[in-house]
Scaffold this active site. Structure first.
Site, PDB file in Angstrom:
ATOM      1  N   TYR A  85       1.070  -1.360   0.198  1.00  0.00           N
ATOM      2  CA  TYR A  85       0.497   0.149  -0.353  1.00  0.00           C
ATOM      3  C   TYR A  85       0.465   1.572   0.464  1.00  0.00           C
ATOM      4  CZ  TYR A  85      -4.333  -2.148   0.667  1.00  0.00           C
ATOM      5  OH  TYR A  85      -5.208  -3.506   0.173  1.00  0.00           O
TER       6      TYR A  85
ATOM      7  N   GLU B 205      -2.302 -29.883   8.131  1.00  0.00           N
ATOM      8  CA  GLU B 205      -2.410 -28.913   6.984  1.00  0.00           C
ATOM      9  C   GLU B 205      -3.355 -27.845   7.119  1.00  0.00           C
ATOM     10  OE1 GLU B 205      -4.029 -29.664   2.767  1.00  0.00           O
ATOM     11  OE2 GLU B 205      -3.820 -30.958   3.219  1.00  0.00           O
TER      12      GLU B 205
ATOM     13  N   ASP C 247      -4.086 -34.063   3.727  1.00  0.00           N
ATOM     14  CA  ASP C 247      -4.573 -35.121   2.873  1.00  0.00           C
ATOM     15  C   ASP C 247      -3.668 -35.217   1.634  1.00  0.00           C
ATOM     16  OD1 ASP C 247      -7.082 -33.270   3.434  1.00  0.00           O
ATOM     17  OD2 ASP C 247      -6.770 -31.660   1.962  1.00  0.00           O
TER      18      ASP C 247
END
Length: 381
Positions: free
Chosen positions: A122, A215, A268
């Site tokens: 920014y 995870e 996963d």
């Protein structure tokens, strides 16, 4: 500018490249040397604009350094250069961005301030909107500056944005503050600060026997709510997806402070889960010269192919194009050990993926039993 690359400050004859953690005074000196070299070229009898020589951050320039005394391997970059140039139309803005970011970093170091990457974006968006239109441009430019000056982004005054959390049998104490018991922080855990200097100064203690990298935040939340760290003396840590620098930094600190604790990853069973595990284990090319710094000897606890018998057929879903793209990238990398390649090949051949939540088929308390059984059997690779 070509001399800058080969000066004693910025050049190493070693095969592998890395970024140093430096005090503000030395980083300011390196920026000043870069500017003086550039001005010297401009004021020479035959002025010329030369290229900025940067370490190539592509995967074909990566190398895996394997530990001799410990089972830890890390990704490094070699001495292959790319450039940013004012003389090439497609590189002109990237060339100028490097100097803009160095200017802001120099000001930060003089004032002894730090900013997050988002705050830096920014600032640059307001001051130089014609050059910075996205955070991705800022991130790439930061890595350009790291590659030019050979110092870490934290040394430049840029803090890590942290999404991570930690829970379990871990005591943390900031300088001059009371001790924080991470087992009493509730199911959301203790938020990991992005201030690497503060993380470095933390006094950490534990009576845990394992560290579990999770995870997903939802799975972390479930395990913390069930107080699994009391059933299995452990520390839980999550980056809520792809690992950020601060979470990796804290995990690396714990691995150094408690070298006898196995670090086990619960991800996963899909290419993205394996990619997350590998980022914790080896580092990532995206981190450029800092890729190696936070690597840990992480073992794959689950999910793995042998666990699919625990999951209903209906819970296995087709691989997405993105999954196949990640799988292809992992298979072409030299970092992947043989048993990980075998798991990945099974995923691709089956065309399916499984998520940790599929284990809830056996009840919400089954996940803790699953982890405990695999730990007792030392079923991790």
């Amino acid at each position: 500018m070509a001399n800058l690359c080969k000066s004693s400050l910025f050049y190493s004859d070693q095969h592998l490249c890395y970024a140093d953690i430096l005090p503000p005074s030395e980083v300011r000196a390196r920026i000043e040397v870069a500017v003086l070299n550039f001005l010297k070229i401009l004021n020479s009898p035959v002025p010329a604009i030369t290229d900025l020589p940067l370490i190539n951050r592509r995967s074909n320039n990566s190398r895996v350094s394997r530990g001799l005394l410990a089972d830890v391997s890390s990704i490094f970059l070699s001495h292959s250069f790319c450039t940013r140039s004012l003389m090439k139309a497609n590189a002109t803005k990237a060339f100028i961005r490097v100097w803009k970011v160095m200017e802001v970093c120099f000001q930060l170091l003089v004032k002894e301030k730090r900013v997050t990457q988002r705050e830096l974006f920014y600032k640059l968006l307001c001051s130089s909107p014609e050059y910075f239109t996205s955070e991705l441009q800022v991130n790439r430019t930061i890595q350009d500056v790291v590659a030019l000056l050979r110092c870490s982004r934290y040394s430049l005054g840029i803090m890590a944005s942290s999404r991570g959390a930690v829970a379990g049998r871990l005591l943390l104490q900031e300088p001059g503050q009371e001790i924080l018991d991470c087992s009493a922080c509730g199911s959301s855990g203790h938020a990991i600060t992005g201030d690497l200097n503060l993380l470095e100064k933390l006094v950490i203690q534990t009576d845990a026997r394992y560290i579990t990298v999770v995870e997903k935040h939802a799975i972390f939340h479930r395990l913390a709510e069930d107080c699994i760290f009391n059933q299995i003396p452990s520390i839980l840590i999550t980056a809520k997806g792809y690992p950020d620098i601060a979470t990796r930094f804290l995990l690396h600190r714990m691995s150094q402070a408690f070298p006898d604790l196995p670090i086990l990853a619960l991800v996963d069973w899909n290419p993205a889960g394996l990619a997350i595990l590998c980022t914790f284990k080896f580092g990532s090319i995206g981190m450029g010269l800092e890729a190696y710094r936070y690597a840990c000897n992480v073992k794959w606890l689950g999910l793995r192919g042998g666990d699919l018998k625990l999951i209903p057929e209906e819970s296995l879903v087709p691989l997405k194009p993105r999954d196949l793209q990640i799988a292809k990238s992992l298979m072409s990398s030299e970092i992947l050990q043989e048993n990980y390649k075998e798991e990945l090949e099974i995923m691709v051949q089956s065309g399916r993926r499984a998520e940790i939540e599929a284990l809830y088929f056996h009840g919400y308390d089954f996940l803790g039993k699953y982890i405990a059984r695999k730990i007792v059997q030392a079923d991790y690779i």
